[in-house]
Motif scaffolding. Sequence first.
Motif, PDB file in Angstrom:
ATOM      1  N   ALA A   1      76.843 -21.476  21.857  1.00  0.00           N
ATOM      2  CA  ALA A   1      77.657 -21.378  20.507  1.00  0.00           C
ATOM      3  C   ALA A   1      77.717 -22.973  20.231  1.00  0.00           C
ATOM      4  CB  ALA A   1      79.025 -20.949  20.586  1.00  0.00           C
ATOM      5  N   LYS A   2      77.986 -23.819  21.140  1.00  0.00           N
ATOM      6  CA  LYS A   2      78.258 -25.467  20.758  1.00  0.00           C
ATOM      7  C   LYS A   2      77.139 -25.904  20.153  1.00  0.00           C
ATOM      8  CE  LYS A   2      81.182 -29.206  22.285  1.00  0.00           C
ATOM      9  NZ  LYS A   2      81.828 -29.768  23.359  1.00  0.00           N
ATOM     10  N   ALA A   3      75.846 -25.616  20.742  1.00  0.00           N
ATOM     11  CA  ALA A   3      74.480 -26.123  20.204  1.00  0.00           C
ATOM     12  C   ALA A   3      74.103 -25.419  18.760  1.00  0.00           C
ATOM     13  CB  ALA A   3      73.360 -25.612  21.351  1.00  0.00           C
ATOM     14  N   HIS A   4      74.668 -24.272  18.775  1.00  0.00           N
ATOM     15  CA  HIS A   4      73.884 -23.667  17.596  1.00  0.00           C
ATOM     16  C   HIS A   4      74.973 -23.493  16.163  1.00  0.00           C
ATOM     17  CE1 HIS A   4      71.025 -22.149  20.298  1.00  0.00           C
ATOM     18  NE2 HIS A   4      70.110 -22.070  19.370  1.00  0.00           N
ATOM     19  N   LEU A   5      76.290 -23.882  16.484  1.00  0.00           N
ATOM     20  CA  LEU A   5      77.233 -23.550  15.392  1.00  0.00           C
ATOM     21  C   LEU A   5      77.612 -24.969  15.027  1.00  0.00           C
ATOM     22  CD1 LEU A   5      79.678 -20.912  17.016  1.00  0.00           C
ATOM     23  CD2 LEU A   5      78.193 -20.321  14.967  1.00  0.00           C
ATOM     24  N   PRO A   6      77.724 -25.373  13.646  1.00  0.00           N
ATOM     25  CA  PRO A   6      78.420 -26.539  13.158  1.00  0.00           C
ATOM     26  C   PRO A   6      79.917 -26.603  13.793  1.00  0.00           C
ATOM     27  CG  PRO A   6      77.710 -24.950  11.360  1.00  0.00           C
ATOM     28  CD  PRO A   6      77.588 -24.073  12.549  1.00  0.00           C
ATOM     29  N   GLU A   7      80.308 -27.873  13.950  1.00  0.00           N
ATOM     30  CA  GLU A   7      81.477 -28.106  14.779  1.00  0.00           C
ATOM     31  C   GLU A   7      82.593 -27.415  14.061  1.00  0.00           C
ATOM     32  OE1 GLU A   7      84.126 -31.787  16.227  1.00  0.00           O
ATOM     33  OE2 GLU A   7      82.623 -32.186  14.920  1.00  0.00           O
ATOM     34  N   THR A   8      82.657 -27.299  12.644  1.00  0.00           N
ATOM     35  CA  THR A   8      83.781 -26.497  12.097  1.00  0.00           C
ATOM     36  C   THR A   8      83.929 -25.037  12.475  1.00  0.00           C
ATOM     37  OG1 THR A   8      82.478 -26.569  10.054  1.00  0.00           O
ATOM     38  CG2 THR A   8      84.001 -28.197  10.185  1.00  0.00           C
ATOM     39  N   THR A   9      82.650 -24.488  12.476  1.00  0.00           N
ATOM     40  CA  THR A   9      82.631 -23.279  12.873  1.00  0.00           C
ATOM     41  C   THR A   9      82.979 -22.829  14.461  1.00  0.00           C
ATOM     42  OG1 THR A   9      80.944 -22.793  11.093  1.00  0.00           O
ATOM     43  CG2 THR A   9      81.306 -20.767  12.626  1.00  0.00           C
ATOM     44  N   TYR A  10      82.591 -23.846  15.215  1.00  0.00           N
ATOM     45  CA  TYR A  10      82.870 -23.541  16.781  1.00  0.00           C
ATOM     46  C   TYR A  10      84.243 -23.702  17.022  1.00  0.00           C
ATOM     47  CZ  TYR A  10      82.725 -24.927  21.454  1.00  0.00           C
ATOM     48  OH  TYR A  10      83.189 -25.155  23.040  1.00  0.00           O
ATOM     49  N   ASN A  11      84.923 -24.747  16.372  1.00  0.00           N
ATOM     50  CA  ASN A  11      86.394 -24.963  16.555  1.00  0.00           C
ATOM     51  C   ASN A  11      87.122 -23.728  15.914  1.00  0.00           C
ATOM     52  OD1 ASN A  11      86.114 -27.397  17.563  1.00  0.00           O
ATOM     53  ND2 ASN A  11      86.537 -28.516  15.706  1.00  0.00           N
ATOM     54  N   HIS A  12      86.734 -23.164  14.685  1.00  0.00           N
ATOM     55  CA  HIS A  12      87.219 -21.827  14.126  1.00  0.00           C
ATOM     56  C   HIS A  12      87.195 -20.913  15.291  1.00  0.00           C
ATOM     57  CE1 HIS A  12      87.809 -18.044  11.854  1.00  0.00           C
ATOM     58  NE2 HIS A  12      86.740 -17.883  12.113  1.00  0.00           N
ATOM     59  N   SER A  13      85.948 -20.819  15.906  1.00  0.00           N
ATOM     60  CA  SER A  13      85.730 -19.643  17.017  1.00  0.00           C
ATOM     61  C   SER A  13      86.828 -19.719  18.064  1.00  0.00           C
ATOM     62  CB  SER A  13      84.403 -19.747  17.377  1.00  0.00           C
ATOM     63  OG  SER A  13      83.364 -19.476  16.391  1.00  0.00           O
ATOM     64  N   LEU A  14      87.178 -20.964  18.613  1.00  0.00           N
ATOM     65  CA  LEU A  14      88.010 -21.197  19.604  1.00  0.00           C
ATOM     66  C   LEU A  14      89.223 -20.856  19.307  1.00  0.00           C
ATOM     67  CD1 LEU A  14      86.050 -24.476  21.367  1.00  0.00           C
ATOM     68  CD2 LEU A  14      86.699 -21.656  22.159  1.00  0.00           C
ATOM     69  N   ARG A  15      89.621 -21.410  17.848  1.00  0.00           N
ATOM     70  CA  ARG A  15      91.138 -21.036  17.355  1.00  0.00           C
ATOM     71  C   ARG A  15      91.208 -19.441  17.389  1.00  0.00           C
ATOM     72  NH1 ARG A  15      89.830 -24.649  13.450  1.00  0.00           N
ATOM     73  NH2 ARG A  15      89.686 -23.114  11.860  1.00  0.00           N
ATOM     74  N   VAL A  16      90.046 -18.590  16.901  1.00  0.00           N
ATOM     75  CA  VAL A  16      90.212 -17.333  16.968  1.00  0.00           C
ATOM     76  C   VAL A  16      90.677 -16.845  18.499  1.00  0.00           C
ATOM     77  CG1 VAL A  16      88.814 -15.436  16.686  1.00  0.00           C
ATOM     78  CG2 VAL A  16      88.898 -16.935  15.217  1.00  0.00           C
ATOM     79  N   TYR A  17      90.114 -17.685  19.483  1.00  0.00           N
ATOM     80  CA  TYR A  17      90.242 -17.067  20.950  1.00  0.00           C
ATOM     81  C   TYR A  17      91.618 -17.134  21.202  1.00  0.00           C
ATOM     82  CZ  TYR A  17      90.059 -16.994  25.766  1.00  0.00           C
ATOM     83  OH  TYR A  17      90.384 -16.578  27.128  1.00  0.00           O
TER      84      TYR A  17
END
Length: 252
Positions: A56-72
């Motif tokens: 995920a970290k390699a394929h997602l833009p940083e903003t989307t990656y951070n959103h994904s972890l906030r969702v977690y």
Amino acid sequence: MSSNPITEYGFAAVPASATQLLDDPTTKPSSPPPAYSISDFSIPNTALAKRIQAYAKAHLPETTYNHSLRVYYFGQAIRQYRLQPSGGSVWDFSDETYFLSCLLHDIGTTEENLNKTRLSFEFYGGFLALDVLQHADDDDDATAIAPREQAESVAEAIIRHQDLCEIGKITAVGQLIQLATIFDNTGSFSDLVHQETIEAVSKAFPRSKWSTCFTDTIHKELHLKPWAHTAALGEEKFVGKVLGNRLMAPYE
């Protein structure tokens, strides 16, 4: 953790309507949500979780990656405060399954993936997640491959994470993904998470103008694919809710 895949991987059927689920007077908590810190919810330390997090970290833009972890983290806060106390084993699915779902739920929104398929981003993202979870590099540990049923649960949750409806059922992990994404994107269900929890999560995983980034993605997908499932949310109506997210505005 149960050895039953229905409960372990979050397949238990719950109301698709968040309103119906949360308005049940018999399960409403008598006190407001507690303040949680990041350390209250650990990230799974399994070979599979580490592989997918790196993917995920390699394929997602940083903003989307951070959103994904906030969702977690927001989802874990919602689950512990509002769902588990009254819902029993229905909400006791593995942290790993939820973590994988969060990391991959927006994998279909990358520039590459939006342009490589005619499918709506959630559908393509679900199919891609199903494949990524069940196939690893030859030098990866065999434990880094998800069991079929776990991969299917993640795919189901991703495909339906924008399927907001008032009738029918959805999987428990799918409902939690919906609650947490809508919370982060629009500020809905603000009574489920303490302000200090929002501050802690937003500090650890900055929004970096996420609302604008997300609405740009909505417009981009619907320009490429006017038939995309996102249209079911009402393009301008949904964009208005995202840009009008007052709860998260201080952290943008």
